[in-house]
Scaffold this motif. Structure first.
Motif, PDB file in Angstrom:
ATOM      1  N   LEU A  85     148.466  40.262  91.697  1.00 52.51           N
ATOM      2  CA  LEU A  85     148.931  41.223  90.694  1.00 52.51           C
ATOM      3  C   LEU A  85     150.057  40.625  89.832  1.00 52.51           C
ATOM      4  CD1 LEU A  85     148.906  44.568  92.698  1.00 52.51           C
ATOM      5  CD2 LEU A  85     147.352  43.856  90.880  1.00 52.51           C
ATOM      6  N   GLY A  86     150.939  39.876  90.449  1.00 55.00           N
ATOM      7  CA  GLY A  86     152.004  39.223  89.695  1.00 55.00           C
ATOM      8  C   GLY A  86     151.460  38.200  88.707  1.00 55.00           C
ATOM      9  N   LEU A  87     150.441  37.445  89.133  1.00 55.75           N
ATOM     10  CA  LEU A  87     149.813  36.464  88.250  1.00 55.75           C
ATOM     11  C   LEU A  87     149.127  37.157  87.080  1.00 55.75           C
ATOM     12  CD1 LEU A  87     149.022  33.495  87.769  1.00 55.75           C
ATOM     13  CD2 LEU A  87     147.003  33.918  89.170  1.00 55.75           C
ATOM     14  N   LEU A  88     148.403  38.243  87.368  1.00 51.12           N
ATOM     15  CA  LEU A  88     147.734  38.988  86.296  1.00 51.12           C
ATOM     16  C   LEU A  88     148.747  39.590  85.327  1.00 51.12           C
ATOM     17  CD1 LEU A  88     144.882  40.769  88.264  1.00 51.12           C
ATOM     18  CD2 LEU A  88     144.693  38.806  86.716  1.00 51.12           C
ATOM     19  N   LEU A  89     149.844  40.114  85.842  1.00 47.45           N
ATOM     20  CA  LEU A  89     150.890  40.669  84.985  1.00 47.45           C
ATOM     21  C   LEU A  89     151.498  39.589  84.090  1.00 47.45           C
ATOM     22  CD1 LEU A  89     152.673  43.123  84.249  1.00 47.45           C
ATOM     23  CD2 LEU A  89     154.250  42.332  86.008  1.00 47.45           C
ATOM     24  N   ALA A  90     151.772  38.424  84.655  1.00 48.02           N
ATOM     25  CA  ALA A  90     152.344  37.327  83.864  1.00 48.02           C
ATOM     26  C   ALA A  90     151.372  36.876  82.779  1.00 48.02           C
ATOM     27  CB  ALA A  90     152.705  36.160  84.781  1.00 48.02           C
ATOM     28  N   LEU A  91     150.092  36.757  83.122  1.00 54.24           N
ATOM     29  CA  LEU A  91     149.096  36.359  82.123  1.00 54.24           C
ATOM     30  C   LEU A  91     148.976  37.426  81.030  1.00 54.24           C
ATOM     31  CD1 LEU A  91     146.301  34.859  84.390  1.00 54.24           C
ATOM     32  CD2 LEU A  91     147.860  33.627  82.876  1.00 54.24           C
ATOM     33  N   GLY A  92     148.985  38.699  81.413  1.00 53.04           N
ATOM     34  CA  GLY A  92     148.927  39.782  80.434  1.00 53.04           C
ATOM     35  C   GLY A  92     150.114  39.761  79.492  1.00 53.04           C
ATOM     36  N   LEU A  93     151.293  39.512  80.026  1.00 56.29           N
ATOM     37  CA  LEU A  93     152.485  39.438  79.173  1.00 56.29           C
ATOM     38  C   LEU A  93     152.425  38.246  78.222  1.00 56.29           C
ATOM     39  CD1 LEU A  93     155.331  40.415  81.664  1.00 56.29           C
ATOM     40  CD2 LEU A  93     154.567  41.697  79.650  1.00 56.29           C
ATOM     41  N   MET A  94     151.878  37.127  78.678  1.00 56.04           N
ATOM     42  CA  MET A  94     151.748  35.966  77.790  1.00 56.04           C
ATOM     43  C   MET A  94     150.765  36.251  76.661  1.00 56.04           C
ATOM     44  SD  MET A  94     152.055  32.529  80.091  1.00 56.04           S
ATOM     45  CE  MET A  94     151.055  32.994  81.478  1.00 56.04           C
ATOM     46  N   VAL A  95     149.636  36.895  76.978  1.00 58.57           N
ATOM     47  CA  VAL A  95     148.660  37.248  75.940  1.00 58.57           C
ATOM     48  C   VAL A  95     149.296  38.221  74.951  1.00 58.57           C
ATOM     49  CG1 VAL A  95     146.495  38.493  75.529  1.00 58.57           C
ATOM     50  CG2 VAL A  95     146.625  36.778  77.356  1.00 58.57           C
ATOM     51  N   TRP A  96     150.001  39.230  75.452  1.00 59.11           N
ATOM     52  CA  TRP A  96     150.666  40.181  74.575  1.00 59.11           C
ATOM     53  C   TRP A  96     151.670  39.479  73.655  1.00 59.11           C
ATOM     54  CZ3 TRP A  96     155.894  41.295  74.300  1.00 59.11           C
ATOM     55  CH2 TRP A  96     156.238  42.337  73.437  1.00 59.11           C
ATOM     56  N   LEU A  97     152.437  38.538  74.197  1.00 63.43           N
ATOM     57  CA  LEU A  97     153.428  37.824  73.396  1.00 63.43           C
ATOM     58  C   LEU A  97     152.756  37.018  72.299  1.00 63.43           C
ATOM     59  CD1 LEU A  97     156.375  36.991  72.921  1.00 63.43           C
ATOM     60  CD2 LEU A  97     155.983  35.113  74.530  1.00 63.43           C
ATOM     61  N   VAL A  98     151.677  36.338  72.613  1.00 58.60           N
ATOM     62  CA  VAL A  98     150.963  35.549  71.603  1.00 58.60           C
ATOM     63  C   VAL A  98     150.426  36.471  70.516  1.00 58.60           C
ATOM     64  CG1 VAL A  98     148.911  34.131  71.213  1.00 58.60           C
ATOM     65  CG2 VAL A  98     150.430  33.612  73.111  1.00 58.60           C
TER      66      VAL A  98
END
Length: 83
Positions: free
Chosen positions: A63-76
């Motif tokens: 879940l932490g990995l998915l959250l981090a990836l989601g935040l990176m996509v949102w930032l881009v």
């Protein structure tokens, strides 16, 4: 106070570990990193005698990995949209 013999043993152990981790002939950096990430997410360091801890650790790390990836996509997307 620690014996000089203990200090020598500890120093040798540390040097051997560094040699193993930095040996280029063993495997590539990418392979070692991928194995480390896989072991981390699979909870290889969790107590195997407690299945709840193993699955809880796996779930939390995924879940932490998915959250981090989601935040990176949102930032881009946020930065490329340009407000």
């Amino acid at each position: 106070m620690a014996e000089p013999k203990d200090n020598d043993k500890e120093s040798r152990r540390i040097l051997e570990r560094i040699a193993r981790e930095t040996d280029p002939a063993d495997s590539s950096f990418v392979t070692r990193t991928a194995k480390g990430v896989r072991d981390h997410v699979a909870a290889a360091d969790a107590d195997r005698s407690d299945p709840i801890e193993v699955w809880g650790t796996r779930l939390g790390r995924i879940l932490g990995l998915l959250l981090a990836l989601g935040l990176m996509v949102w930032l881009v997307l946020f930065l490329t949209r340009g407000s």
